[in-house]
Enzyme design. Structure first.
Site, PDB file in Angstrom:
ATOM      1  CE1 TYR A  16     -14.038 -24.313  43.514  1.00 13.42           C
ATOM      2  CE2 TYR A  16     -13.348 -26.519  44.157  1.00 13.42           C
ATOM      3  CZ  TYR A  16     -14.132 -25.689  43.380  1.00 13.42           C
ATOM      4  OH  TYR A  16     -15.005 -26.207  42.457  1.00 13.42           O
ATOM      5  CD  GLN A  75     -23.287 -20.040  32.347  1.00 19.12           C
ATOM      6  OE1 GLN A  75     -23.003 -21.206  32.105  1.00 19.12           O
ATOM      7  NE2 GLN A  75     -23.274 -19.109  31.413  1.00 19.12           N
ATOM      8  CG  HIS A 131     -22.947 -22.266  37.979  1.00 23.36           C
ATOM      9  ND1 HIS A 131     -22.271 -22.288  36.784  1.00 23.36           N
ATOM     10  CD2 HIS A 131     -24.157 -22.836  37.726  1.00 23.36           C
ATOM     11  CE1 HIS A 131     -23.039 -22.845  35.848  1.00 23.36           C
ATOM     12  NE2 HIS A 131     -24.185 -23.171  36.393  1.00 23.36           N
ATOM     13  CB  CYS A 175     -22.097 -30.744  62.179  1.00 22.24           C
ATOM     14  SG  CYS A 175     -21.446 -30.860  60.503  1.00 22.24           S
ATOM     15  N   GLY A 198     -20.511 -13.617  26.976  1.00 18.91           N
ATOM     16  CA  GLY A 198     -19.314 -14.330  27.434  1.00 18.91           C
ATOM     17  C   GLY A 198     -19.553 -15.738  27.930  1.00 18.91           C
ATOM     18  CB  THR A 199     -22.005 -18.046  28.477  1.00 18.78           C
ATOM     19  OG1 THR A 199     -22.161 -19.446  28.743  1.00 18.78           O
ATOM     20  CG2 THR A 199     -23.232 -17.539  27.741  1.00 18.78           C
ATOM     21  CG  ASN A 235     -18.693 -15.441  22.965  1.00 21.74           C
ATOM     22  OD1 ASN A 235     -17.482 -15.525  22.764  1.00 21.74           O
ATOM     23  ND2 ASN A 235     -19.349 -16.285  23.741  1.00 21.74           N
ATOM     24  CD  GLU A 278     -13.419 -18.361  20.273  1.00 22.54           C
ATOM     25  OE1 GLU A 278     -14.067 -19.417  20.475  1.00 22.54           O
ATOM     26  OE2 GLU A 278     -12.231 -18.214  20.586  1.00 22.54           O
TER      27      GLU A 278
HETATM   28  P1  NAD Z   1     -16.647 -21.052  29.090  1.00 20.53           P
HETATM   29  O1  NAD Z   1     -15.231 -20.977  29.538  1.00 20.53           O
HETATM   30  O2  NAD Z   1     -17.204 -22.368  28.675  1.00 20.53           O
HETATM   31  O3  NAD Z   1     -16.822 -20.074  27.836  1.00 20.53           O
HETATM   32  C1  NAD Z   1     -16.338 -18.744  27.878  1.00 20.53           C
HETATM   33  C2  NAD Z   1     -16.951 -18.006  26.709  1.00 20.53           C
HETATM   34  O4  NAD Z   1     -16.565 -16.645  26.793  1.00 20.53           O
HETATM   35  C3  NAD Z   1     -16.470 -18.509  25.323  1.00 20.53           C
HETATM   36  O5  NAD Z   1     -17.593 -18.613  24.470  1.00 20.53           O
HETATM   37  C4  NAD Z   1     -15.517 -17.403  24.860  1.00 20.53           C
HETATM   38  O6  NAD Z   1     -15.519 -17.242  23.440  1.00 20.53           O
HETATM   39  C5  NAD Z   1     -16.085 -16.185  25.545  1.00 20.53           C
HETATM   40  N1  NAD Z   1     -15.122 -15.137  25.839  1.00 20.53           N
HETATM   41  C6  NAD Z   1     -13.837 -15.255  26.274  1.00 20.53           C
HETATM   42  N2  NAD Z   1     -13.303 -14.066  26.508  1.00 20.53           N
HETATM   43  C7  NAD Z   1     -14.271 -13.145  26.234  1.00 20.53           C
HETATM   44  C8  NAD Z   1     -14.331 -11.725  26.295  1.00 20.53           C
HETATM   45  N3  NAD Z   1     -13.284 -11.004  26.705  1.00 20.53           N
HETATM   46  N4  NAD Z   1     -15.466 -11.112  25.934  1.00 20.53           N
HETATM   47  C9  NAD Z   1     -16.557 -11.833  25.500  1.00 20.53           C
HETATM   48  N5  NAD Z   1     -16.555 -13.181  25.422  1.00 20.53           N
HETATM   49  C10 NAD Z   1     -15.425 -13.827  25.788  1.00 20.53           C
HETATM   50  O7  NAD Z   1     -17.526 -20.345  30.211  1.00 20.53           O
HETATM   51  P2  NAD Z   1     -19.040 -20.569  30.683  1.00 20.53           P
HETATM   52  O8  NAD Z   1     -19.917 -20.645  29.493  1.00 20.53           O
HETATM   53  O9  NAD Z   1     -19.287 -19.530  31.722  1.00 20.53           O
HETATM   54  O10 NAD Z   1     -19.056 -22.007  31.374  1.00 20.53           O
HETATM   55  C11 NAD Z   1     -17.996 -22.418  32.198  1.00 20.53           C
HETATM   56  C12 NAD Z   1     -18.337 -22.866  33.615  1.00 20.53           C
HETATM   57  O11 NAD Z   1     -17.199 -22.622  34.455  1.00 20.53           O
HETATM   58  C13 NAD Z   1     -19.475 -22.138  34.268  1.00 20.53           C
HETATM   59  O12 NAD Z   1     -20.231 -23.099  34.918  1.00 20.53           O
HETATM   60  C14 NAD Z   1     -18.836 -21.197  35.305  1.00 20.53           C
HETATM   61  O13 NAD Z   1     -19.544 -21.304  36.541  1.00 20.53           O
HETATM   62  C15 NAD Z   1     -17.457 -21.739  35.542  1.00 20.53           C
HETATM   63  N6  NAD Z   1     -16.393 -20.699  35.579  1.00 20.53           N
HETATM   64  C16 NAD Z   1     -16.576 -19.499  36.236  1.00 20.53           C
HETATM   65  C17 NAD Z   1     -15.584 -18.511  36.221  1.00 20.53           C
HETATM   66  C18 NAD Z   1     -15.802 -17.197  36.949  1.00 20.53           C
HETATM   67  O14 NAD Z   1     -16.523 -17.159  37.948  1.00 20.53           O
HETATM   68  N7  NAD Z   1     -15.221 -16.078  36.485  1.00 20.53           N
HETATM   69  C19 NAD Z   1     -14.390 -18.738  35.530  1.00 20.53           C
HETATM   70  C20 NAD Z   1     -14.220 -19.973  34.882  1.00 20.53           C
HETATM   71  C21 NAD Z   1     -15.229 -20.939  34.911  1.00 20.53           C
END
Ligand code: NAD
Length: 248
Positions: A70, A103, A121, A152, A189-190, A215, A217
């Site tokens: 972390y 997220q 999250h 603690c 972006g998810t 997104n 993709e």
């Molecule tokens: P994911 O990695 O599963 O998916 C990322 C998504 O973003 C994909 O669908 C991809 O096609 C899309 N993407 C990538 N680059 C992009 C861009 N420049 N513009 C638009 N879309 C783009 O991520 P998720 O759905 O957020 O789930 C992953 C988990 O991991 C979550 O629970 C999250 O809390 C955690 N996480 C957080 C961070 C952060 O805080 N930045 C980083 C990594 C993972």
């Protein structure tokens, strides 16, 4: 790619919407230099299984290793800046009733100026007590060990939601309530694979909200999107905000 007509149509909907919810994921921070979950799987920590590291069991088995993992992610997050997409979303919030359910744990929406952010999250830069769960300030911690300890006697842990843990109850219920009431839901972006966050747009859809997705993709949620803007968040979001504000 998307067309100008699609941007104009989406902007028309946004300008008229009265209750907007935005669900963001790791992709919105990708252009700030923070790896998405998938990228991270291929990166520095690829030899470890995040589901084992990012869990209570993983922390109990090897607190120092999880803490160091972390710390390396925190270091990266501290060095990154919000991108044009984060700023454009914050700009839109100045003229529209909008809630961001994110997220992401990176605080980049806050740093870009967004006010109404629900961190589903948690926040990677904060710590809480492993046993009692309360948030802890750095000055409240005993740093003679790593991970540092709470008063603690228990270790401090990052204030993020780990695999197998529940989301913060109040935050999740606020996000669900806002989604149920939304007349427009923007997904950005998810991958739409992580629950319960991925169900929020479904709650909105049940209430006949219009769904727009940004997104690079197709995702697991693209099937419910009324408009899919295939492109990068830092590129599409500023265009969408500019086009929306012109209509107000
Ligand atoms: P994911 O990695 O599963 O998916 C990322 C998504 O973003 C994909 O669908 C991809 O096609 C899309 N993407 C990538 N680059 C992009 C861009 N420049 N513009 C638009 N879309 C783009 O991520 P998720 O759905 O957020 O789930 C992953 C988990 O991991 C979550 O629970 C999250 O809390 C955690 N996480 C957080 C961070 C952060 O805080 N930045 C980083 C990594 C993972």
């Amino acid at each position: 790619m998307y067309s100008n007509q699609e941007i104009d149509k989406a902007a028309g909907w946004l300008s008229k919407a009265e209750k907007i919810v935005v669900l963001t994921g790791a992709g919105v921070s990708a252009e700030s230099g923070i790896p998405t979950f998938r990228d991270a799987l291929e990166g520095l920590w690829a030899k470890f299984n995040p589901e084992e590291l990012a869990s209570r069991e993983g922390f109990m088995a090897n607190p120092r290793m999880v803490w160091d993992w972390y710390e390396s992610r925190r270091e990266k997050v501290r060095q990154c800046q919000p991108n044009q997409g984060h700023y454009a979303l914050a700009e839109l919030e100045k003229s529209k009733n909008l809630v961001i359910a994110t997220q992401n744990v990176d605080q980049l929406h806050h740093r870009a100026g967004s006010q109404n952010v629900l961190e589903l999250h948690g926040n990677i830069l904060a710590n809480r007590c492993f046993t009692e769960g309360n948030l802890l300030k750095d000055e409240e911690l005993d740093w003679t060990t790593l991970p540092p300890k709470c008063r603690c006697g228990s270790y401090a842990r990052p204030a993020v939601v780990w695999f197998g843990e529940f989301l913060p109850e109040t935050i999740l219920s606020r996000a669900m309530e806002a989604s149920r009431r939304a007349d427009l839901f923007l997904i950005a972006g998810t991958s739409g694979l992580v629950q319960p966050a991925a169900s929020l747009p479904l709650l909105a859809k049940q209430n006949r909200a219009k769904i727009i997705e940004i997104n690079k993709e197709e995702s697991a949620l693209t099937a419910i999107a009324d408009i899919f803007l295939m492109g990068s968040f830092a590129q599409v979001m500023p265009q969408l905000t500019t086009a929306t504000i012109k209509l107000l």
